[in-house]
Scaffold this motif. Structure first.
Motif, mmCIF file in Angstrom:
data_model
loop_
_atom_site.group_PDB
_atom_site.id
_atom_site.type_symbol
_atom_site.label_atom_id
_atom_site.label_comp_id
_atom_site.label_asym_id
_atom_site.label_seq_id
_atom_site.Cartn_x
_atom_site.Cartn_y
_atom_site.Cartn_z
ATOM 1 N N VAL A 1 40.872 82.356 63.306
ATOM 2 C CA VAL A 1 41.182 83.760 63.566
ATOM 3 C C VAL A 1 40.045 84.585 62.982
ATOM 4 O O VAL A 1 39.739 84.473 61.789
ATOM 5 N N LEU A 2 39.411 85.389 63.813
ATOM 6 C CA LEU A 2 38.265 86.199 63.380
ATOM 7 C C LEU A 2 38.644 87.667 63.475
ATOM 8 O O LEU A 2 38.964 88.158 64.561
ATOM 9 N N ARG A 3 38.598 88.368 62.353
ATOM 10 C CA ARG A 3 39.052 89.764 62.290
ATOM 11 C C ARG A 3 37.865 90.715 62.219
ATOM 12 O O ARG A 3 36.964 90.554 61.393
ATOM 13 N N GLY A 4 37.855 91.717 63.104
ATOM 14 C CA GLY A 4 36.869 92.787 63.051
ATOM 15 C C GLY A 4 35.607 92.492 63.836
ATOM 16 O O GLY A 4 35.332 91.363 64.231
ATOM 17 N N THR A 5 34.832 93.543 64.064
ATOM 18 C CA THR A 5 33.528 93.427 64.710
ATOM 19 C C THR A 5 32.501 94.202 63.897
ATOM 20 O O THR A 5 32.825 95.196 63.250
ATOM 21 N N ALA A 6 31.256 93.723 63.938
ATOM 22 C CA ALA A 6 30.187 94.375 63.176
ATOM 23 C C ALA A 6 29.686 95.610 63.911
ATOM 24 O O ALA A 6 29.835 95.743 65.129
ATOM 25 N N GLN A 7 29.093 96.533 63.172
ATOM 26 C CA GLN A 7 28.485 97.708 63.767
ATOM 27 C C GLN A 7 27.306 97.304 64.635
ATOM 28 O O GLN A 7 26.629 96.315 64.361
ATOM 29 N N SER A 8 27.069 98.074 65.680
ATOM 30 C CA SER A 8 25.957 97.762 66.573
ATOM 31 C C SER A 8 24.611 97.959 65.889
ATOM 32 O O SER A 8 23.641 97.270 66.174
ATOM 33 N N GLU A 9 24.558 98.893 64.959
ATOM 34 C CA GLU A 9 23.329 99.147 64.212
ATOM 35 C C GLU A 9 23.638 99.162 62.711
ATOM 36 O O GLU A 9 24.570 99.815 62.271
ATOM 37 N N HIS B 1 27.343 86.742 50.395
ATOM 38 C CA HIS B 1 27.645 88.119 50.798
ATOM 39 C C HIS B 1 27.710 88.166 52.319
ATOM 40 O O HIS B 1 26.684 88.091 52.983
ATOM 41 N N LYS B 2 28.933 88.267 52.886
ATOM 42 C CA LYS B 2 29.078 88.299 54.346
ATOM 43 C C LYS B 2 30.218 89.219 54.749
ATOM 44 O O LYS B 2 31.216 89.362 54.019
ATOM 45 N N LEU B 3 30.056 89.832 55.912
ATOM 46 C CA LEU B 3 31.141 90.596 56.505
ATOM 47 C C LEU B 3 32.251 89.647 56.937
ATOM 48 O O LEU B 3 31.983 88.543 57.426
ATOM 49 N N ILE B 4 33.498 90.075 56.798
ATOM 50 C CA ILE B 4 34.615 89.209 57.186
ATOM 51 C C ILE B 4 34.607 88.928 58.685
ATOM 52 O O ILE B 4 35.113 87.895 59.126
ATOM 53 N N CYS B 5 34.003 89.823 59.467
ATOM 54 C CA CYS B 5 33.952 89.619 60.913
ATOM 55 C C CYS B 5 32.968 88.511 61.304
ATOM 56 O O CYS B 5 32.901 88.136 62.474
ATOM 57 N N ASN B 6 32.200 88.009 60.334
ATOM 58 C CA ASN B 6 31.268 86.914 60.593
ATOM 59 C C ASN B 6 31.747 85.592 60.006
ATOM 60 O O ASN B 6 31.030 84.588 60.082
ATOM 61 N N VAL B 7 32.941 85.594 59.421
ATOM 62 C CA VAL B 7 33.478 84.380 58.784
ATOM 63 C C VAL B 7 34.872 84.103 59.346
ATOM 64 O O VAL B 7 35.832 84.801 58.993
ATOM 65 N N PRO B 8 35.016 83.111 60.216
ATOM 66 C CA PRO B 8 36.345 82.766 60.731
ATOM 67 C C PRO B 8 37.304 82.407 59.598
ATOM 68 O O PRO B 8 36.908 81.767 58.614
ATOM 69 N N ASN B 9 38.551 82.833 59.735
ATOM 70 C CA ASN B 9 39.616 82.517 58.773
ATOM 71 C C ASN B 9 39.379 83.131 57.397
ATOM 72 O O ASN B 9 39.731 82.544 56.371
ATOM 73 N N ALA B 10 38.789 84.316 57.368
ATOM 74 C CA ALA B 10 38.570 85.001 56.093
ATOM 75 C C ALA B 10 39.896 85.264 55.379
ATOM 76 O O ALA B 10 39.972 85.207 54.148
ATOM 77 N N ALA B 11 40.943 85.550 56.133
ATOM 78 C CA ALA B 11 42.257 85.792 55.533
ATOM 79 C C ALA B 11 42.789 84.529 54.853
ATOM 80 O O ALA B 11 43.453 84.604 53.811
ATOM 81 N N LEU B 12 42.504 83.377 55.430
ATOM 82 C CA LEU B 12 42.920 82.110 54.823
ATOM 83 C C LEU B 12 42.128 81.837 53.546
ATOM 84 O O LEU B 12 42.683 81.334 52.558
ATOM 85 N N LEU B 13 40.850 82.178 53.552
ATOM 86 C CA LEU B 13 40.032 82.035 52.350
ATOM 87 C C LEU B 13 40.568 82.940 51.229
ATOM 88 O O LEU B 13 40.628 82.521 50.063
ATOM 89 N N LYS B 14 40.978 84.139 51.576
ATOM 90 C CA LYS B 14 41.541 85.065 50.585
ATOM 91 C C LYS B 14 42.796 84.475 49.962
ATOM 92 O O LYS B 14 42.988 84.523 48.734
ATOM 93 N N ALA B 15 43.678 83.933 50.791
ATOM 94 C CA ALA B 15 44.917 83.341 50.282
ATOM 95 C C ALA B 15 44.625 82.114 49.415
ATOM 96 O O ALA B 15 45.317 81.879 48.412
ATOM 97 N N LEU B 16 43.624 81.332 49.786
ATOM 98 C CA LEU B 16 43.272 80.151 49.008
ATOM 99 C C LEU B 16 42.690 80.537 47.648
ATOM 100 O O LEU B 16 42.951 79.875 46.633
ATOM 101 N N LEU B 17 41.908 81.615 47.606
ATOM 102 C CA LEU B 17 41.382 82.119 46.353
ATOM 103 C C LEU B 17 42.510 82.567 45.426
ATOM 104 O O LEU B 17 42.472 82.310 44.213
ATOM 105 N N GLU B 18 43.495 83.255 46.000
ATOM 106 C CA GLU B 18 44.641 83.704 45.193
ATOM 107 C C GLU B 18 45.401 82.509 44.642
ATOM 108 O O GLU B 18 45.861 82.529 43.487
ATOM 109 N N TYR B 19 45.527 81.439 45.421
ATOM 110 C CA TYR B 19 46.193 80.229 44.926
ATOM 111 C C TYR B 19 45.372 79.580 43.823
ATOM 112 O O TYR B 19 45.927 79.139 42.804
ATOM 113 N N GLN B 20 44.067 79.525 43.979
ATOM 114 C CA GLN B 20 43.205 78.874 43.004
ATOM 115 C C GLN B 20 43.265 79.586 41.654
ATOM 116 O O GLN B 20 43.210 78.959 40.588
ATOM 117 N N ARG B 21 43.438 80.903 41.682
ATOM 118 C CA ARG B 21 43.513 81.665 40.436
ATOM 119 C C ARG B 21 44.826 81.426 39.703
ATOM 120 O O ARG B 21 44.935 81.684 38.526
#
Length: 259
Positions: free
Chosen positions: A120-128, A239-259
């Motif tokens: 799941v890929l959320r968001g789109t990057a700015q054109s410029e 350092h990356k925009l979430i729109c360039n990383v598939p499953n960013a929401a899953l990574l966020k949840a995994l980080l919260e679990y790891q903490r």
């Protein structure tokens, strides 16, 4: 908000049958998609051209009443086939269920269950320049199928659909990812080998180097950016925009679990 979306459209019988066959569970929300009915002005334009051609004939040939009737029949001849083919007055929609969702575009209905969705890929990057251009856009990939869900919707519906799809995807996949993490596996987040971020009990790893947890000063998935900082460095290690990383929401949840 949910009732607001559900009140706009009824779920077609075709989708109800697919939902029962695919065991999609309870219907959560119905999201209508806007469809520009371009064939209507096209039909009117064609009728207008034919009408002009008819006016070029001597007006004594046809009476005005017969002439108007002829134009009406011509319009219906163009309009009715387009209506039956569902090229106009389409009711495109996305129906969200407990176990996934079904897209209904034209005459084609496609079911997506959470377990079949790869990313799941959320968001789109700015054109410029850098930054998120549109956060309320979401693309789902399941095998060979790829669908942009929030296209042609109202702003509130787009935001609600994106949030619900992310939550549904994470709720289903997080327990499996946690089991892999606890088993010592690396969890990959990325679209290509060169930009993939690996997450494990040892820490992070990219294509160039590894970053142990003991050296991680900061690791967070924000509304727009994923930032990982290494102790002793002024610049971000990752350092990356979430729109360039598939499953960013899953990574966020995994980080919260790891903490």
């Amino acid at each position: 908000m949910q009732k607001q979306f559900e009140a706009r459209l009824k779920v077609p019988a075709q989708l109800q049958q697919i939902a029962e066959t695919q065991h999609m569970g309870e219907c959560v929300a119905v999201y209508p998609r806007k469809f520009e009915t371009y064939p209507i002005p096209v039909a009117i334009f064609v009728t207008f051209l034919v009408g002009l051609a008819t006016l070029a004939l001597p007006l004594t040939i046809l009476s005005w009443s017969f002439y108007l009737l002829l134009l009406l029949l011509l319009f219906l001849t163009i309009y009715v086939p387009l209506f039956r083919a569902r090229i106009i007055h389409r009711q495109d929609q996305i129906v969200l269920y407990a176990a996934g969702f079904i897209t209904f575009l034209g005459r084609v209905a496609t079911a997506y269950r959470w377990e079949t969705i790869e990313s799941v890929l959320r968001g789109t990057a700015q054109s410029e320049g850098e930054g998120i251009g549109d956060i309320d856009e979401i693309v789902v990939k399941a095998g060979t199928k790829k669908c942009k869900l929030s296209k042609d919707m109202s702003q509130h519906a787009r935001a609600d659909l994106c949030d619900r799809v992310e939550r549904g995807y994470v709720s289903y996949h997080l327990p499996h990812v946690i089991a892999r993490y606890n088993g010592g596996e690396e969890i990959a987040f990325g679209s290509t080998p060169a930009d993939t971020l690996f997450f494990s009990q040892a820490g992070f790893r990219d294509a160039q180097e590894a970053l142990p947890w003991a050296l991680v000063e900061k690791a967070e998935v924000g509304p727009a950016l994923i930032v990982i900082r290494k102790e002793g460095r002024t610049s971000d290690w990752y350092h990356k925009l979430i729109c360039n990383v598939p499953n960013a929401a899953l990574l966020k949840a995994l980080l919260e679990y790891q903490r």
